[in-house]
Write a protein that holds these residues in place. Structure first.
Motif, PDB file in Angstrom:
ATOM      1  N   SER A  46      13.460  13.807  71.907  1.00 41.19           N
ATOM      2  CA  SER A  46      14.001  12.473  71.647  1.00 41.19           C
ATOM      3  C   SER A  46      15.131  12.588  70.640  1.00 41.19           C
ATOM      4  CB  SER A  46      12.923  11.533  71.106  1.00 41.19           C
ATOM      5  OG  SER A  46      12.572  11.875  69.774  1.00 41.19           O
ATOM      6  N   ILE A  47      15.995  11.613  70.618  1.00 37.63           N
ATOM      7  CA  ILE A  47      17.087  11.604  69.641  1.00 37.63           C
ATOM      8  C   ILE A  47      16.523  11.570  68.225  1.00 37.63           C
ATOM      9  CG2 ILE A  47      19.012  10.235  68.730  1.00 37.63           C
ATOM     10  CD1 ILE A  47      19.764  11.816  71.221  1.00 37.63           C
ATOM     11  N   ALA A  48      15.480  10.783  67.999  1.00 38.28           N
ATOM     12  CA  ALA A  48      14.879  10.719  66.660  1.00 38.28           C
ATOM     13  C   ALA A  48      14.388  12.081  66.206  1.00 38.28           C
ATOM     14  CB  ALA A  48      13.729   9.715  66.649  1.00 38.28           C
TER      15      ALA A  48
ATOM     16  N   ALA B  76      16.223  27.623  63.439  1.00 38.50           N
ATOM     17  CA  ALA B  76      16.233  26.418  62.616  1.00 38.50           C
ATOM     18  C   ALA B  76      15.397  26.591  61.354  1.00 38.50           C
ATOM     19  CB  ALA B  76      15.722  25.229  63.424  1.00 38.50           C
ATOM     20  N   ASN B  77      14.267  27.283  61.471  1.00 38.06           N
ATOM     21  CA  ASN B  77      13.408  27.477  60.297  1.00 38.06           C
ATOM     22  C   ASN B  77      14.013  28.412  59.270  1.00 38.06           C
ATOM     23  OD1 ASN B  77      10.545  26.157  60.379  1.00 38.06           O
ATOM     24  ND2 ASN B  77      10.989  26.705  62.508  1.00 38.06           N
ATOM     25  N   VAL B  78      14.882  29.312  59.709  1.00 42.70           N
ATOM     26  CA  VAL B  78      15.604  30.179  58.768  1.00 42.70           C
ATOM     27  C   VAL B  78      16.685  29.392  58.045  1.00 42.70           C
ATOM     28  CG1 VAL B  78      17.154  32.171  58.598  1.00 42.70           C
ATOM     29  CG2 VAL B  78      15.096  32.303  60.018  1.00 42.70           C
TER      30      VAL B  78
ATOM     31  N   ILE C 198      15.071  17.546  63.174  1.00 47.12           N
ATOM     32  CA  ILE C 198      14.756  18.992  63.173  1.00 47.12           C
ATOM     33  C   ILE C 198      15.891  19.888  63.661  1.00 47.12           C
ATOM     34  CG2 ILE C 198      12.284  18.543  63.407  1.00 47.12           C
ATOM     35  CD1 ILE C 198      13.904  19.940  66.441  1.00 47.12           C
ATOM     36  N   ASN C 199      16.920  19.332  64.266  1.00 46.26           N
ATOM     37  CA  ASN C 199      17.966  20.154  64.885  1.00 46.26           C
ATOM     38  C   ASN C 199      19.067  20.462  63.875  1.00 46.26           C
ATOM     39  OD1 ASN C 199      20.183  21.086  66.462  1.00 46.26           O
ATOM     40  ND2 ASN C 199      19.364  20.054  68.259  1.00 46.26           N
ATOM     41  N   PRO C 200      19.249  21.727  63.491  1.00 46.97           N
ATOM     42  CA  PRO C 200      20.260  22.033  62.464  1.00 46.97           C
ATOM     43  C   PRO C 200      21.673  21.656  62.873  1.00 46.97           C
ATOM     44  CG  PRO C 200      19.453  24.054  63.500  1.00 46.97           C
ATOM     45  CD  PRO C 200      18.559  22.946  63.963  1.00 46.97           C
ATOM     46  N   PHE C 201      21.946  21.623  64.179  1.00 50.89           N
ATOM     47  CA  PHE C 201      23.305  21.289  64.619  1.00 50.89           C
ATOM     48  C   PHE C 201      23.585  19.788  64.518  1.00 50.89           C
ATOM     49  CE2 PHE C 201      22.374  25.369  66.554  1.00 50.89           C
ATOM     50  CZ  PHE C 201      23.510  26.084  66.222  1.00 50.89           C
ATOM     51  N   LEU C 202      22.539  18.986  64.487  1.00 60.06           N
ATOM     52  CA  LEU C 202      22.713  17.561  64.196  1.00 60.06           C
ATOM     53  C   LEU C 202      22.581  17.281  62.705  1.00 60.06           C
ATOM     54  CD1 LEU C 202      20.802  15.729  67.090  1.00 60.06           C
ATOM     55  CD2 LEU C 202      23.181  16.506  66.986  1.00 60.06           C
TER      56      LEU C 202
ATOM     57  N   ALA D  52       8.814  22.248  60.344  1.00 59.46           N
ATOM     58  CA  ALA D  52       7.669  23.159  60.343  1.00 59.46           C
ATOM     59  C   ALA D  52       6.518  22.599  61.173  1.00 59.46           C
ATOM     60  CB  ALA D  52       7.215  23.402  58.908  1.00 59.46           C
ATOM     61  N   THR D  53       6.273  21.302  61.032  1.00 63.90           N
ATOM     62  CA  THR D  53       5.201  20.665  61.800  1.00 63.90           C
ATOM     63  C   THR D  53       5.496  20.698  63.290  1.00 63.90           C
ATOM     64  OG1 THR D  53       4.655  19.199  59.947  1.00 63.90           O
ATOM     65  CG2 THR D  53       3.935  18.515  62.149  1.00 63.90           C
ATOM     66  N   TYR D  54       6.740  20.391  63.637  1.00 60.39           N
ATOM     67  CA  TYR D  54       7.090  20.382  65.053  1.00 60.39           C
ATOM     68  C   TYR D  54       7.054  21.795  65.644  1.00 60.39           C
ATOM     69  CZ  TYR D  54       9.340  19.785  69.485  1.00 60.39           C
ATOM     70  OH  TYR D  54       9.583  19.814  70.835  1.00 60.39           O
TER      71      TYR D  54
END
Length: 258
Positions: free
Chosen positions: A211-213, A180-182, A218-222, A191-193
């Protein structure tokens, strides 16, 4: 009040135990290893009340037979109607609003094809048990479904309330965050998470539930519809990004080879 407990199994699986205050006993979700469940229940001195299965892969179903032998063949075992899973005696689909036997809980069944064609998730109060569909900072591989199906499944889950706790069944978070960071290098919340998740794992603490929030942030697929992700994909694959399914398909391809 619903309490969920991750029971580590194999190298990186979690079997989830569900308990309700003042109700002696527990349900378990995707028990690939019966011994882990038996140890937990014996230590707590409580019975097994039932089993929830999300899909047919052996690391999610391998403990069913031993658990039924140990606790009784009349133990309710819920699982997807569309998949042939030995031991499932209560097949369910999205048309069902389940009243789970022995525990007084109601579960919403959500069909989420992609990882497998018959994959389902369970929403119980504010907790989502999503198997191998949604991971923290990632999603499942497409073993049977199409990118269009998996994207639709993930978008369906993303529309749940932000406070929904996400209980997936693998501790893949750090590996997913590395990817995800790439893909999303300017995402400050990511980055914080990442730092937080690294601290949790260094202390041998699960990163789940998420959590969904958090996943929407942070999730690239979402986030495959966002300009930031489209820019990364265009650079990686040297082609324009035409639509959300195209974006998701390339993102999954990139992760598969990461």
């Amino acid at each position: 009040m619903l309490t969920v407990t991750p029971l580590p199994a194999f190298d990186d699986n979690y079997i989830w135990a569900l308990q309700v205050a003042h109700t002696p006993g527990a349900y378990v979700v995707d028990p690939g290893d019966a011994n882990v469940v038996i140890h937990f229940l014996d230590k707590a001195q409580i019975p097994l009340l039932g089993i929830l299965i999300t899909h047919h892969h052996h690391d999610h179903t391998g403990g069913i037979a031993k658990l039924l032998s140990h606790y009784g063949s009349n133990t309710p075992v819920y699982g997807p109607t569309m998949e042939n899973i030995a031991g499932v005696n209560m097949p369910v689909s999205a048309s069902n609003k389940l009243k789970l036997q022995n525990i007084g809980l109601t579960a919403e069944v959500i069909e989420v094809p992609g990882h497998t064609l018959g994959h389902i998730a369970y929403l119980i109060e504010d907790v989502l048990f999503c198997g191998d569909t949604l991971f923290s900072a990632g999603c499942g591989r497409l073993f049977e479904g199409t990118p269009k199906q998996m994207l639709a499944s993930l978008m369906q889950l993303s529309h749940l309330p932000d406070s929904t706790r996400v209980c997936c069944t693998h501790e893949y978070t750090l590996a997913n965050l590395a990817f995800a960071n790439v893909v999303d290098p300017d995402n400050k919340q990511l980055a914080t998470y990442t730092e937080h998740a690294q601290q949790l794992r260094a202390a041998n603490t699960p990163t789940l539930p998420s959590s969904i929030a958090l996943e929407k942030a942070i999730n690239p697929f979402l986030r495959s519809h966002t300009a930031a992700i489209h820019t990364s994909l265009a650079e990686q694959f040297q082609q324009p990004i035409n639509d959300s399914v195209h974006s998701f398909a390339l993102l999954r391809q990139w992760k598969d080879n990461f």
